[in-house]
Design a protein around this motif. Sequence first.
Motif, PDB file in Angstrom:
ATOM      1  N   GLY A   1       0.818  -1.205   0.000  1.00  0.00           N
ATOM      2  CA  GLY A   1       0.000   0.000   0.000  1.00  0.00           C
ATOM      3  C   GLY A   1       0.857   1.261   0.000  1.00  0.00           C
ATOM      4  O   GLY A   1       2.087   1.203   0.133  1.00  0.00           O
TER       5      GLY A   1
ATOM      6  N   GLU B   1      -2.178  11.409 -10.563  1.00  0.00           N
ATOM      7  CA  GLU B   1      -3.126  10.296 -10.367  1.00  0.00           C
ATOM      8  C   GLU B   1      -2.616   9.296  -9.329  1.00  0.00           C
ATOM      9  O   GLU B   1      -2.772   8.084  -9.467  1.00  0.00           O
TER      10      GLU B   1
ATOM     11  N   ARG C   1      -2.816   7.509  -5.729  1.00  0.00           N
ATOM     12  CA  ARG C   1      -3.878   7.175  -4.764  1.00  0.00           C
ATOM     13  C   ARG C   1      -3.256   6.553  -3.519  1.00  0.00           C
ATOM     14  O   ARG C   1      -2.301   5.789  -3.616  1.00  0.00           O
TER      15      ARG C   1
ATOM     16  N   ASP D   1      -3.643   4.622   0.437  1.00  0.00           N
ATOM     17  CA  ASP D   1      -4.386   3.691   1.290  1.00  0.00           C
ATOM     18  C   ASP D   1      -4.393   4.148   2.743  1.00  0.00           C
ATOM     19  O   ASP D   1      -5.232   3.711   3.537  1.00  0.00           O
TER      20      ASP D   1
ATOM     21  N   LYS E   1     -11.001  13.525  -1.414  1.00  0.00           N
ATOM     22  CA  LYS E   1     -12.029  12.791  -2.165  1.00  0.00           C
ATOM     23  C   LYS E   1     -12.262  13.452  -3.520  1.00  0.00           C
ATOM     24  O   LYS E   1     -12.281  12.796  -4.554  1.00  0.00           O
TER      25      LYS E   1
ATOM     26  N   ARG F   1      -9.700  12.718  -5.959  1.00  0.00           N
ATOM     27  CA  ARG F   1      -9.550  11.273  -6.215  1.00  0.00           C
ATOM     28  C   ARG F   1      -8.186  10.746  -5.764  1.00  0.00           C
ATOM     29  O   ARG F   1      -7.497  10.031  -6.493  1.00  0.00           O
TER      30      ARG F   1
ATOM     31  N   LEU G   1      -7.744   8.936  -2.910  1.00  0.00           N
ATOM     32  CA  LEU G   1      -7.861   7.831  -1.960  1.00  0.00           C
ATOM     33  C   LEU G   1      -8.418   6.579  -2.618  1.00  0.00           C
ATOM     34  O   LEU G   1      -9.379   6.638  -3.400  1.00  0.00           O
ATOM     35  N   ASN G   2      -7.841   5.450  -2.278  1.00  0.00           N
ATOM     36  CA  ASN G   2      -8.433   4.175  -2.652  1.00  0.00           C
ATOM     37  C   ASN G   2      -9.625   3.890  -1.749  1.00  0.00           C
ATOM     38  O   ASN G   2      -9.678   4.336  -0.600  1.00  0.00           O
ATOM     39  N   ASP G   3     -10.567   3.143  -2.276  1.00  0.00           N
ATOM     40  CA  ASP G   3     -11.731   2.759  -1.467  1.00  0.00           C
ATOM     41  C   ASP G   3     -11.260   1.976  -0.238  1.00  0.00           C
ATOM     42  O   ASP G   3     -10.404   1.094  -0.348  1.00  0.00           O
TER      43      ASP G   3
ATOM     44  N   ALA H   1      -9.662   3.400   2.255  1.00  0.00           N
ATOM     45  CA  ALA H   1      -8.474   4.052   2.820  1.00  0.00           C
ATOM     46  C   ALA H   1      -8.729   4.513   4.250  1.00  0.00           C
ATOM     47  O   ALA H   1      -9.859   4.822   4.648  1.00  0.00           O
TER      48      ALA H   1
ATOM     49  N   GLU I   1     -16.020   4.928  -0.834  1.00  0.00           N
ATOM     50  CA  GLU I   1     -16.417   5.631  -2.056  1.00  0.00           C
ATOM     51  C   GLU I   1     -17.910   5.583  -2.300  1.00  0.00           C
ATOM     52  O   GLU I   1     -18.529   6.571  -2.670  1.00  0.00           O
TER      53      GLU I   1
END
Length: 200
Positions: free
Chosen positions: A43, A111, A113, A115, A136, A139, A141-143, A145, A184
Amino acid sequence: MRVISGTAKGRPLKAVPGTGTRPTTDKVKEAVFSMIGPYFDGGRALDLFAGTGGLGIEALSRGMEQAVFVDKDSKSIEVIRENLKTAKVEGKAEVYRNEAVRALKALAKREVRFDLVFLDPPYRMKDMDALMLLMKEQRLLNDGATVMIEHDSSHTYPEEAGSFHTVKHSVYGETAITVYRYNEEDGDNEELTQDEEDQA
């Protein structure tokens, strides 16, 4: 200060000269990682008000694959680089001198992201929930996170903020830790509700 656990366990960490930086104590750091880990299987982490870099370095020591360190103070940047070398994790790190909002926008253009995010600003800054919403929007953050805020225990952050839900909250004297989980799928409905409240 030292790295508490993992591959760099026991390695000493330098403090930033002067009184402008308040490093997370080993006791609080240990408590933080018992809440969010204690170990990770890869991560990417973001240490946004990095100071000494202690939180991000601890995350790397405990299994995070990469970490980005951001601070606007040049002394902090020097100390972070030294501490990364001491912990022998400099190959997994990127270090930037920048202000928080500008750094987030720059990372978004790449881009990137994350965790795991550490927000440990000066205690006078009480708008970390706004920074989370910016993450958010950009964009970043990973789902799923995790976002950790270290703050003055006299200040209370909301249990929910858009797509963010509190999963842990603990107080250690004058210091408080609030941990959020990012989901998300929850964001759109909750943000619509917030917009409706704003219009009311």
